[in-house]
Design a protein around this motif. Structure first.
Motif, mmCIF file in Angstrom:
data_model
loop_
_atom_site.group_PDB
_atom_site.id
_atom_site.type_symbol
_atom_site.label_atom_id
_atom_site.label_comp_id
_atom_site.label_asym_id
_atom_site.label_seq_id
_atom_site.Cartn_x
_atom_site.Cartn_y
_atom_site.Cartn_z
ATOM 1 N N THR A 75 12.353 6.025 4.547
ATOM 2 C CA THR A 75 12.656 6.598 5.719
ATOM 3 C C THR A 75 11.411 6.468 6.725
ATOM 4 O O THR A 75 10.422 5.718 6.231
ATOM 5 C CB THR A 75 12.396 8.214 5.527
ATOM 6 N N PRO A 76 11.561 6.660 7.891
ATOM 7 C CA PRO A 76 10.419 6.286 8.745
ATOM 8 C C PRO A 76 9.155 7.354 8.586
ATOM 9 O O PRO A 76 9.223 8.233 7.719
ATOM 10 C CB PRO A 76 10.702 6.592 10.262
ATOM 11 N N HIS A 77 7.918 6.840 8.738
ATOM 12 C CA HIS A 77 6.808 7.423 8.426
ATOM 13 C C HIS A 77 6.345 9.028 8.496
ATOM 14 O O HIS A 77 5.951 9.597 7.698
ATOM 15 C CB HIS A 77 5.508 6.756 8.503
ATOM 16 N N PRO A 78 7.079 9.589 9.601
ATOM 17 C CA PRO A 78 7.075 11.032 9.886
ATOM 18 C C PRO A 78 7.444 11.697 8.556
ATOM 19 O O PRO A 78 7.109 13.070 8.366
ATOM 20 C CB PRO A 78 7.510 11.387 11.153
ATOM 21 N N GLU A 97 7.425 3.388 1.492
ATOM 22 C CA GLU A 97 7.237 2.631 2.339
ATOM 23 C C GLU A 97 5.941 2.805 3.268
ATOM 24 O O GLU A 97 5.358 3.700 3.277
ATOM 25 C CB GLU A 97 8.351 2.415 3.463
ATOM 26 N N LYS A 98 5.360 1.659 3.987
ATOM 27 C CA LYS A 98 4.339 1.836 4.769
ATOM 28 C C LYS A 98 4.598 2.246 6.189
ATOM 29 O O LYS A 98 5.641 2.102 6.465
ATOM 30 C CB LYS A 98 3.686 0.552 4.876
ATOM 31 N N PRO A 99 3.620 2.791 7.038
ATOM 32 C CA PRO A 99 2.436 3.380 6.338
ATOM 33 C C PRO A 99 2.681 4.560 5.382
ATOM 34 O O PRO A 99 3.643 5.065 5.714
ATOM 35 C CB PRO A 99 1.604 3.475 7.712
ATOM 36 N N ILE A 182 -1.002 -1.640 10.427
ATOM 37 C CA ILE A 182 -1.497 -1.407 9.038
ATOM 38 C C ILE A 182 -1.368 -2.853 8.146
ATOM 39 O O ILE A 182 -2.061 -2.809 7.182
ATOM 40 C CB ILE A 182 -0.148 -0.689 8.591
ATOM 41 N N TYR A 183 -0.625 -3.807 8.762
ATOM 42 C CA TYR A 183 -0.721 -5.273 8.102
ATOM 43 C C TYR A 183 -2.147 -5.797 8.161
ATOM 44 O O TYR A 183 -2.600 -6.141 7.009
ATOM 45 C CB TYR A 183 0.564 -5.997 8.408
ATOM 46 N N PRO A 184 -2.493 -6.019 9.454
ATOM 47 C CA PRO A 184 -4.001 -6.822 9.351
ATOM 48 C C PRO A 184 -4.998 -5.991 8.853
ATOM 49 O O PRO A 184 -5.996 -6.449 8.254
ATOM 50 C CB PRO A 184 -4.292 -6.959 11.073
ATOM 51 N N PHE A 254 1.336 -14.166 8.299
ATOM 52 C CA PHE A 254 0.580 -13.742 6.983
ATOM 53 C C PHE A 254 1.272 -12.617 6.294
ATOM 54 O O PHE A 254 1.058 -12.387 5.056
ATOM 55 C CB PHE A 254 -0.896 -13.356 7.108
ATOM 56 N N TRP A 255 2.041 -11.921 7.061
ATOM 57 C CA TRP A 255 2.447 -10.392 6.531
ATOM 58 C C TRP A 255 3.650 -10.773 5.585
ATOM 59 O O TRP A 255 4.243 -10.033 4.848
ATOM 60 C CB TRP A 255 3.118 -9.334 7.502
ATOM 61 N N HIS A 256 4.428 -12.066 5.685
ATOM 62 C CA HIS A 256 5.349 -12.302 4.675
ATOM 63 C C HIS A 256 5.442 -13.952 4.747
ATOM 64 O O HIS A 256 6.436 -14.742 4.879
ATOM 65 C CB HIS A 256 6.759 -11.811 5.062
HETATM 66 N N1 LIG Z 1 8.154 -3.756 4.610
HETATM 67 C C1 LIG Z 1 8.773 -4.168 5.804
HETATM 68 O O1 LIG Z 1 8.589 -5.021 6.104
HETATM 69 C C2 LIG Z 1 9.116 -3.128 6.560
HETATM 70 C C3 LIG Z 1 9.916 -3.517 7.683
HETATM 71 C C4 LIG Z 1 10.485 -2.637 8.666
HETATM 72 C C5 LIG Z 1 10.263 -0.994 8.354
HETATM 73 N N2 LIG Z 1 9.367 -0.835 7.270
HETATM 74 C C6 LIG Z 1 9.028 0.544 6.935
HETATM 75 O O2 LIG Z 1 10.226 1.177 6.454
HETATM 76 C C7 LIG Z 1 10.368 2.511 6.773
HETATM 77 C C8 LIG Z 1 11.673 2.625 7.399
HETATM 78 O O3 LIG Z 1 12.309 1.813 8.464
HETATM 79 P P1 LIG Z 1 13.566 1.613 9.007
HETATM 80 O O4 LIG Z 1 13.363 0.370 9.966
HETATM 81 O O5 LIG Z 1 14.377 1.242 7.756
HETATM 82 O O6 LIG Z 1 13.957 2.770 9.526
HETATM 83 P P2 LIG Z 1 15.448 3.378 10.031
HETATM 84 O O7 LIG Z 1 16.516 2.375 9.677
HETATM 85 O O8 LIG Z 1 15.362 3.843 11.565
HETATM 86 O O9 LIG Z 1 15.440 4.701 9.177
HETATM 87 C C9 LIG Z 1 15.518 4.615 7.718
HETATM 88 C C10 LIG Z 1 16.250 5.733 7.324
HETATM 89 O O10 LIG Z 1 15.536 7.035 7.343
HETATM 90 C C11 LIG Z 1 16.373 8.153 7.226
HETATM 91 N N3 LIG Z 1 15.890 9.348 8.026
HETATM 92 C C12 LIG Z 1 15.627 10.548 7.488
HETATM 93 N N4 LIG Z 1 15.145 11.355 8.423
HETATM 94 C C13 LIG Z 1 15.242 10.851 9.576
HETATM 95 C C14 LIG Z 1 15.291 11.138 11.017
HETATM 96 N N5 LIG Z 1 14.867 12.488 11.242
HETATM 97 N N6 LIG Z 1 15.411 10.334 11.814
HETATM 98 C C15 LIG Z 1 15.797 8.799 11.566
HETATM 99 N N7 LIG Z 1 16.056 8.717 10.430
HETATM 100 C C16 LIG Z 1 15.598 9.353 9.101
HETATM 101 C C17 LIG Z 1 17.939 7.762 7.780
HETATM 102 O O11 LIG Z 1 18.622 7.380 6.602
HETATM 103 P P3 LIG Z 1 19.734 8.504 6.226
HETATM 104 O O12 LIG Z 1 20.581 8.781 7.464
HETATM 105 O O13 LIG Z 1 20.513 7.745 5.231
HETATM 106 O O14 LIG Z 1 19.292 9.587 5.684
HETATM 107 C C18 LIG Z 1 17.446 6.272 8.509
HETATM 108 O O15 LIG Z 1 18.693 5.420 8.202
HETATM 109 C C19 LIG Z 1 9.429 2.791 8.086
HETATM 110 O O16 LIG Z 1 8.225 3.384 7.356
HETATM 111 C C20 LIG Z 1 8.925 1.544 8.274
HETATM 112 O O17 LIG Z 1 7.403 1.526 8.751
HETATM 113 C C21 LIG Z 1 8.925 -1.641 6.352
#
Ligand SMILES: NC(=O)c1ccc[n+]([C@@H]2O[C@H](COP(=O)([O-])OP(=O)(O)OC[C@H]3O[C@@H](n4cnc5c(N)ncnc54)[C@H](OP(=O)(O)O)[C@@H]3O)[C@@H](O)[C@H]2O)c1
Length: 328
Positions: A75-78, A97-99, A182-184, A254-256
Protein backbone atom coordinates in the motif's frame (compact mmCIF):
# COMPACT_ATOMS: atom_id res chain seq x y z
CA UNK A 1 13.33 -27.21 9.49
CA UNK A 2 11.16 -25.00 7.29
CA UNK A 3 8.87 -26.52 4.69
CA UNK A 4 9.83 -26.57 1.00
CA UNK A 5 7.65 -23.69 -0.10
CA UNK A 6 7.20 -20.42 1.71
CA UNK A 7 3.63 -19.13 1.56
CA UNK A 8 3.28 -15.46 0.65
CA UNK A 9 0.40 -13.07 0.99
CA UNK A 10 0.17 -9.71 -0.78
CA UNK A 11 -1.66 -6.89 0.98
CA UNK A 12 -3.02 -4.22 -1.41
CA UNK A 13 -3.53 -5.07 -5.08
CA UNK A 14 -2.10 -1.94 -6.71
CA UNK A 15 0.60 -1.21 -9.29
CA UNK A 16 3.68 -2.39 -7.42
CA UNK A 17 1.87 -5.49 -6.13
CA UNK A 18 1.46 -6.71 -9.73
CA UNK A 19 5.18 -6.30 -10.39
CA UNK A 20 6.14 -8.02 -7.16
CA UNK A 21 3.82 -10.95 -7.89
CA UNK A 22 5.49 -11.37 -11.29
CA UNK A 23 8.97 -11.39 -9.75
CA UNK A 24 7.87 -13.75 -6.99
CA UNK A 25 6.51 -16.24 -9.53
CA UNK A 26 10.10 -16.93 -10.67
CA UNK A 27 11.11 -18.30 -7.25
CA UNK A 28 10.54 -22.05 -7.19
CA UNK A 29 10.35 -22.24 -3.41
CA UNK A 30 7.80 -19.41 -3.10
CA UNK A 31 4.05 -19.74 -3.39
CA UNK A 32 1.70 -16.80 -3.66
CA UNK A 33 -1.02 -18.29 -1.48
CA UNK A 34 -3.37 -15.34 -0.95
CA UNK A 35 -3.94 -11.70 -1.78
CA UNK A 36 -5.93 -9.11 0.11
CA UNK A 37 -7.71 -6.02 -1.11
CA UNK A 38 -10.32 -3.66 0.27
CA UNK A 39 -12.45 -4.95 -2.60
CA UNK A 40 -13.30 -8.65 -2.98
CA UNK A 41 -13.68 -8.22 -6.74
CA UNK A 42 -10.24 -6.64 -7.11
CA UNK A 43 -8.65 -9.37 -4.98
CA UNK A 44 -10.32 -12.05 -7.09
CA UNK A 45 -9.06 -10.47 -10.33
CA UNK A 46 -5.54 -10.15 -8.97
CA UNK A 47 -5.58 -13.72 -7.65
CA UNK A 48 -6.74 -15.04 -11.02
CA UNK A 49 -4.06 -13.12 -12.90
CA UNK A 50 -1.23 -14.23 -10.63
CA UNK A 51 -2.55 -17.71 -9.81
CA UNK A 52 -2.99 -17.12 -6.10
CA UNK A 53 -5.21 -19.73 -4.42
CA UNK A 54 -7.10 -17.35 -2.15
CA UNK A 55 -8.60 -13.89 -2.61
CA UNK A 56 -9.51 -11.97 0.54
CA UNK A 57 -11.92 -9.03 0.52
CA UNK A 58 -10.22 -7.34 3.46
CA UNK A 59 -6.70 -6.90 4.81
CA UNK A 60 -7.89 -8.39 8.12
CA UNK A 61 -8.97 -11.63 6.42
CA UNK A 62 -5.61 -11.89 4.66
CA UNK A 63 -3.61 -11.28 7.84
CA UNK A 64 -5.66 -13.91 9.70
CA UNK A 65 -4.96 -16.70 7.17
CA UNK A 66 -3.08 -19.27 9.29
CA UNK A 67 -1.19 -20.77 6.33
CA UNK A 68 0.60 -17.57 5.31
CA UNK A 69 4.25 -17.25 6.38
CA UNK A 70 5.04 -13.75 5.14
CA UNK A 71 3.06 -10.78 3.83
CA UNK A 72 4.28 -8.18 1.35
CA UNK A 73 2.69 -4.83 2.27
CA UNK A 74 2.14 -2.98 -1.02
CA UNK A 75 0.00 0.00 0.00
CA UNK A 76 1.14 3.66 -0.17
CA UNK A 77 3.29 4.74 2.78
CA UNK A 78 0.64 6.52 4.90
CA UNK A 79 -0.81 3.05 5.57
CA UNK A 80 2.43 1.08 6.01
CA UNK A 81 2.45 1.38 9.81
CA UNK A 82 -1.17 0.25 10.31
CA UNK A 83 -1.03 -2.48 7.65
CA UNK A 84 2.29 -3.89 8.89
CA UNK A 85 1.09 -3.82 12.50
CA UNK A 86 -2.02 -5.77 11.51
CA UNK A 87 0.16 -8.48 9.95
CA UNK A 88 2.49 -8.64 12.95
CA UNK A 89 -0.49 -8.86 15.32
CA UNK A 90 -1.47 -11.94 13.34
CA UNK A 91 2.03 -13.43 13.76
CA UNK A 92 3.08 -12.90 10.14
CA UNK A 93 6.54 -11.96 8.96
CA UNK A 94 6.43 -8.76 6.85
CA UNK A 95 8.22 -7.28 3.86
CA UNK A 96 6.95 -3.68 3.71
CA UNK A 97 7.35 -1.33 0.73
CA UNK A 98 9.50 1.80 0.91
CA UNK A 99 9.53 4.30 2.49
CA UNK A 100 9.20 2.11 5.57
CA UNK A 101 6.70 4.52 7.21
CA UNK A 102 5.91 8.25 7.14
CA UNK A 103 8.21 9.23 10.01
CA UNK A 104 10.69 7.82 12.51
CA UNK A 105 8.15 7.61 15.36
CA UNK A 106 6.00 5.21 13.31
CA UNK A 107 9.07 3.15 12.34
CA UNK A 108 10.32 2.91 15.93
CA UNK A 109 6.96 1.68 17.16
CA UNK A 110 6.71 -1.00 14.43
CA UNK A 111 10.26 -2.18 14.99
CA UNK A 112 9.71 -2.50 18.74
CA UNK A 113 6.54 -4.51 18.10
CA UNK A 114 8.24 -6.88 15.61
CA UNK A 115 11.11 -7.41 18.05
CA UNK A 116 8.72 -8.07 20.92
CA UNK A 117 6.92 -10.65 18.76
CA UNK A 118 10.25 -12.02 17.41
CA UNK A 119 8.95 -11.75 13.85
CA UNK A 120 10.86 -11.00 10.66
CA UNK A 121 10.40 -7.47 9.34
CA UNK A 122 12.16 -5.66 6.50
CA UNK A 123 11.73 -2.52 4.39
CA UNK A 124 11.38 -3.57 0.76
CA UNK A 125 14.31 -1.50 -0.51
CA UNK A 126 14.63 -3.64 -3.64
CA UNK A 127 17.62 -1.62 -4.95
CA UNK A 128 19.97 -3.07 -2.33
CA UNK A 129 19.43 -6.64 -3.53
CA UNK A 130 20.28 -6.09 -7.19
CA UNK A 131 23.42 -7.79 -8.57
CA UNK A 132 24.94 -4.38 -9.38
CA UNK A 133 24.77 -3.41 -5.70
CA UNK A 134 26.42 -6.69 -4.76
CA UNK A 135 29.18 -5.77 -7.24
CA UNK A 136 29.53 -2.29 -5.76
CA UNK A 137 29.78 -3.60 -2.19
CA UNK A 138 32.42 -6.09 -3.30
CA UNK A 139 34.52 -3.48 -5.16
CA UNK A 140 34.40 -1.19 -2.13
CA UNK A 141 35.35 -3.95 0.32
CA UNK A 142 38.23 -5.02 -1.96
CA UNK A 143 39.52 -1.45 -1.97
CA UNK A 144 39.21 -1.16 -5.77
CA UNK A 145 38.44 2.58 -5.49
CA UNK A 146 40.40 3.17 -2.31
CA UNK A 147 38.65 4.94 0.52
CA UNK A 148 35.23 6.23 -0.51
CA UNK A 149 35.15 10.00 0.01
CA UNK A 150 32.03 11.19 -1.74
CA UNK A 151 28.81 9.94 -3.22
CA UNK A 152 26.55 11.79 -5.64
CA UNK A 153 23.12 10.53 -6.61
CA UNK A 154 19.93 12.03 -8.01
CA UNK A 155 16.47 10.68 -8.64
CA UNK A 156 13.76 12.83 -10.15
CA UNK A 157 11.08 12.89 -12.82
CA UNK A 158 8.48 15.34 -14.04
CA UNK A 159 5.16 13.93 -12.91
CA UNK A 160 1.91 15.27 -14.26
CA UNK A 161 0.50 17.86 -11.89
CA UNK A 162 -2.34 16.41 -9.84
CA UNK A 163 -2.83 17.82 -6.38
CA UNK A 164 -4.92 14.81 -5.34
CA UNK A 165 -2.22 12.25 -6.21
CA UNK A 166 -0.02 10.73 -3.53
CA UNK A 167 2.99 12.60 -4.96
CA UNK A 168 1.54 16.06 -4.28
CA UNK A 169 -1.11 15.57 -1.61
CA UNK A 170 0.16 16.40 1.91
CA UNK A 171 -2.62 14.28 3.45
CA UNK A 172 -0.96 11.32 1.68
CA UNK A 173 2.53 12.33 2.89
CA UNK A 174 3.46 13.52 -0.60
CA UNK A 175 6.70 15.04 -1.86
CA UNK A 176 9.87 13.93 -3.59
CA UNK A 177 11.92 13.08 -0.51
CA UNK A 178 9.74 10.28 0.85
CA UNK A 179 8.76 8.85 -2.49
CA UNK A 180 12.09 8.77 -4.33
CA UNK A 181 14.66 10.66 -2.25
CA UNK A 182 14.69 7.49 -0.17
CA UNK A 183 16.73 5.81 -2.96
CA UNK A 184 19.79 8.11 -2.99
CA UNK A 185 19.56 8.33 0.81
CA UNK A 186 19.44 4.58 1.25
CA UNK A 187 22.38 4.24 -1.14
CA UNK A 188 24.43 6.72 0.92
CA UNK A 189 23.67 4.77 4.11
CA UNK A 190 24.65 1.51 2.37
CA UNK A 191 27.94 2.91 1.05
CA UNK A 192 29.02 4.78 4.19
CA UNK A 193 27.62 2.19 6.62
CA UNK A 194 26.37 4.57 9.28
CA UNK A 195 24.08 7.52 9.95
CA UNK A 196 25.35 10.99 8.97
CA UNK A 197 26.83 13.22 11.67
CA UNK A 198 25.53 16.42 10.01
CA UNK A 199 23.19 17.41 7.21
CA UNK A 200 21.81 20.41 5.38
CA UNK A 201 19.49 20.98 2.45
CA UNK A 202 16.95 23.11 0.67
CA UNK A 203 13.58 22.29 -0.81
CA UNK A 204 11.17 23.96 -3.15
CA UNK A 205 7.84 23.59 -1.37
CA UNK A 206 5.04 23.77 -3.93
CA UNK A 207 1.51 25.08 -3.66
CA UNK A 208 0.20 21.93 -1.98
CA UNK A 209 2.85 22.25 0.73
CA UNK A 210 5.13 19.33 -0.17
CA UNK A 211 8.70 19.27 -1.54
CA UNK A 212 8.54 19.28 -5.34
CA UNK A 213 12.30 19.27 -5.52
CA UNK A 214 15.00 19.13 -2.92
CA UNK A 215 18.78 18.92 -2.66
CA UNK A 216 20.65 17.83 0.43
CA UNK A 217 24.17 17.17 1.62
CA UNK A 218 25.05 14.72 4.37
CA UNK A 219 28.40 14.47 6.12
CA UNK A 220 29.46 11.10 7.44
CA UNK A 221 32.25 10.13 9.80
CA UNK A 222 35.68 11.15 8.53
CA UNK A 223 34.33 13.99 6.40
CA UNK A 224 32.74 11.73 3.76
CA UNK A 225 29.99 13.53 1.87
CA UNK A 226 26.79 12.49 0.12
CA UNK A 227 25.42 15.08 -2.32
CA UNK A 228 21.86 14.07 -3.21
CA UNK A 229 18.70 15.36 -4.83
CA UNK A 230 15.16 14.29 -5.64
CA UNK A 231 12.26 15.82 -7.57
CA UNK A 232 8.74 15.09 -8.75
CA UNK A 233 8.45 18.06 -11.15
CA UNK A 234 11.98 18.02 -12.61
CA UNK A 235 13.66 15.29 -14.61
CA UNK A 236 17.03 14.47 -13.05
CA UNK A 237 19.80 12.11 -14.14
CA UNK A 238 19.25 8.77 -12.39
CA UNK A 239 22.87 8.18 -11.82
CA UNK A 240 25.04 7.40 -8.80
CA UNK A 241 28.73 8.28 -8.61
CA UNK A 242 30.81 6.75 -5.86
CA UNK A 243 34.15 8.56 -5.62
CA UNK A 244 37.15 7.12 -3.83
CA UNK A 245 40.80 8.00 -3.31
CA UNK A 246 41.88 5.48 -6.00
CA UNK A 247 39.01 5.57 -8.45
CA UNK A 248 35.26 5.71 -8.91
CA UNK A 249 32.14 3.77 -9.77
CA UNK A 250 29.36 5.17 -11.92
CA UNK A 251 26.00 3.41 -11.92
CA UNK A 252 23.39 4.55 -14.44
CA UNK A 253 19.79 4.10 -13.23
CA UNK A 254 21.26 3.12 -9.91
CA UNK A 255 17.92 2.33 -8.25
CA UNK A 256 17.45 -0.63 -10.63
CA UNK A 257 20.82 -0.72 -12.34
CA UNK A 258 22.16 -3.40 -14.64
CA UNK A 259 25.65 -2.06 -15.31
CA UNK A 260 28.43 -0.12 -13.61
CA UNK A 261 31.56 1.67 -14.82
CA UNK A 262 34.63 1.07 -12.69
CA UNK A 263 37.58 3.41 -12.92
CA UNK A 264 40.41 2.07 -10.86
CA UNK A 265 44.12 2.78 -10.51
CA UNK A 266 44.18 5.55 -13.13
CA UNK A 267 43.01 3.23 -15.94
CA UNK A 268 40.20 3.99 -18.39
CA UNK A 269 36.70 3.35 -16.93
CA UNK A 270 35.56 -0.19 -17.70
CA UNK A 271 31.96 -1.22 -18.10
CA UNK A 272 30.71 -4.25 -16.17
CA UNK A 273 27.30 -5.73 -16.81
CA UNK A 274 25.11 -6.99 -13.98
CA UNK A 275 22.08 -8.45 -15.74
CA UNK A 276 18.91 -9.08 -13.82
CA UNK A 277 16.41 -11.84 -14.35
CA UNK A 278 12.66 -11.26 -14.59
CA UNK A 279 11.77 -7.76 -13.32
CA UNK A 280 14.11 -7.72 -10.32
CA UNK A 281 11.48 -7.80 -7.57
CA UNK A 282 12.35 -11.41 -6.78
CA UNK A 283 15.72 -10.43 -5.28
CA UNK A 284 14.22 -8.76 -2.20
CA UNK A 285 11.74 -11.64 -1.88
CA UNK A 286 14.64 -14.11 -2.08
CA UNK A 287 16.47 -12.19 0.67
CA UNK A 288 13.40 -12.23 2.95
CA UNK A 289 12.99 -15.97 2.38
CA UNK A 290 16.66 -16.63 3.09
CA UNK A 291 16.21 -14.84 6.42
CA UNK A 292 13.07 -16.82 7.26
CA UNK A 293 14.84 -20.10 6.51
CA UNK A 294 17.83 -19.02 8.59
CA UNK A 295 15.56 -18.07 11.51
CA UNK A 296 16.62 -14.40 11.25
CA UNK A 297 14.21 -11.63 12.24
CA UNK A 298 16.14 -9.05 10.16
CA UNK A 299 18.17 -9.19 6.98
CA UNK A 300 21.78 -8.00 7.30
CA UNK A 301 21.57 -6.00 4.06
CA UNK A 302 18.57 -3.93 5.19
CA UNK A 303 18.54 -4.00 8.99
CA UNK A 304 15.75 -2.35 10.94
CA UNK A 305 17.95 0.15 12.78
CA UNK A 306 19.08 1.43 9.40
CA UNK A 307 15.51 1.82 8.11
CA UNK A 308 14.79 3.74 11.31
CA UNK A 309 17.87 5.95 10.93
CA UNK A 310 16.93 6.71 7.31
CA UNK A 311 13.44 7.74 8.43
CA UNK A 312 15.05 9.94 11.09
CA UNK A 313 17.21 11.62 8.43
CA UNK A 314 14.09 12.30 6.37
CA UNK A 315 12.38 13.72 9.47
CA UNK A 316 15.44 15.96 10.05
CA UNK A 317 15.40 17.22 6.46
CA UNK A 318 11.66 17.90 6.57
CA UNK A 319 12.12 19.73 9.83
CA UNK A 320 14.76 21.96 8.18
CA UNK A 321 12.23 22.75 5.44
CA UNK A 322 9.33 23.28 7.85
CA UNK A 323 7.49 20.40 6.16
CA UNK A 324 5.09 18.68 8.53
CA UNK A 325 2.19 16.60 7.27
CA UNK A 326 -1.28 17.67 8.47
CA UNK A 327 -1.80 14.41 10.38
CA UNK A 328 1.54 14.58 12.25
N1 LIG B 1 10.01 -0.69 -5.22
C1 LIG B 1 9.58 0.04 -6.22
O1 LIG B 1 10.14 0.06 -7.30
C2 LIG B 1 8.34 0.86 -6.05
C3 LIG B 1 7.78 1.45 -7.18
C4 LIG B 1 6.57 2.13 -7.01
C5 LIG B 1 6.00 2.23 -5.77
N2 LIG B 1 6.61 1.68 -4.68
C6 LIG B 1 6.01 1.78 -3.34
O2 LIG B 1 4.94 0.84 -3.27
C7 LIG B 1 3.88 1.36 -2.50
C8 LIG B 1 2.60 1.31 -3.31
O3 LIG B 1 2.76 2.04 -4.50
P1 LIG B 1 1.79 1.84 -5.76
O4 LIG B 1 2.32 2.68 -6.83
O5 LIG B 1 1.57 0.38 -6.02
O6 LIG B 1 0.46 2.50 -5.17
P2 LIG B 1 -1.05 2.41 -5.64
O7 LIG B 1 -1.18 1.52 -6.84
O8 LIG B 1 -1.59 3.78 -5.70
O9 LIG B 1 -1.74 1.73 -4.35
C9 LIG B 1 -1.45 0.46 -3.93
C10 LIG B 1 -2.68 -0.15 -3.25
O10 LIG B 1 -2.77 0.33 -1.92
C11 LIG B 1 -4.08 0.04 -1.48
N3 LIG B 1 -4.62 1.10 -0.62
C12 LIG B 1 -4.96 0.97 0.68
N4 LIG B 1 -5.45 2.07 1.19
C13 LIG B 1 -5.46 2.96 0.20
C14 LIG B 1 -5.93 4.30 0.11
N5 LIG B 1 -6.52 4.92 1.15
N6 LIG B 1 -5.77 4.93 -1.07
C15 LIG B 1 -5.20 4.31 -2.12
N7 LIG B 1 -4.77 3.02 -2.08
C16 LIG B 1 -4.91 2.35 -0.94
C17 LIG B 1 -4.93 -0.22 -2.70
O11 LIG B 1 -5.14 -1.62 -2.77
P3 LIG B 1 -6.58 -2.30 -2.66
O12 LIG B 1 -7.52 -1.39 -3.41
O13 LIG B 1 -6.36 -3.59 -3.32
O14 LIG B 1 -6.94 -2.39 -1.22
C18 LIG B 1 -4.01 0.21 -3.84
O15 LIG B 1 -4.27 -0.49 -5.02
C19 LIG B 1 4.32 2.76 -2.06
O16 LIG B 1 4.87 2.68 -0.78
C20 LIG B 1 5.39 3.14 -3.07
O17 LIG B 1 6.34 4.03 -2.55
C21 LIG B 1 7.76 0.97 -4.82
Amino acid sequence: MMKNKINWGILGCGKIAHKFAKGLSTLKDARLLAVGSRSQEKAAEFAAEHKAERACGSYEALAADPEIDIIYVATPHPWHAANTRLCLENDKAVLCEKPFTVNAAESASLIAFAREKKLFLMEAMWMRFFPVMEGLRQWISEGRIGEVRMLKADFGFRAEWNEESRLFNPDLAGGALLDIGIYPLSLAYMVFGSAPEALTGLADIGTTGVDEQSAYILRFEGGKLAVLSSAVRTKLPHEALILGTEGSVRIPDFWHGTEAWLESGGRKPKRYRFPITSNGYQYEARAAMDSLRAGQTEHPLMPLDESLAIMQTMDDLRSLWGLRYPFE
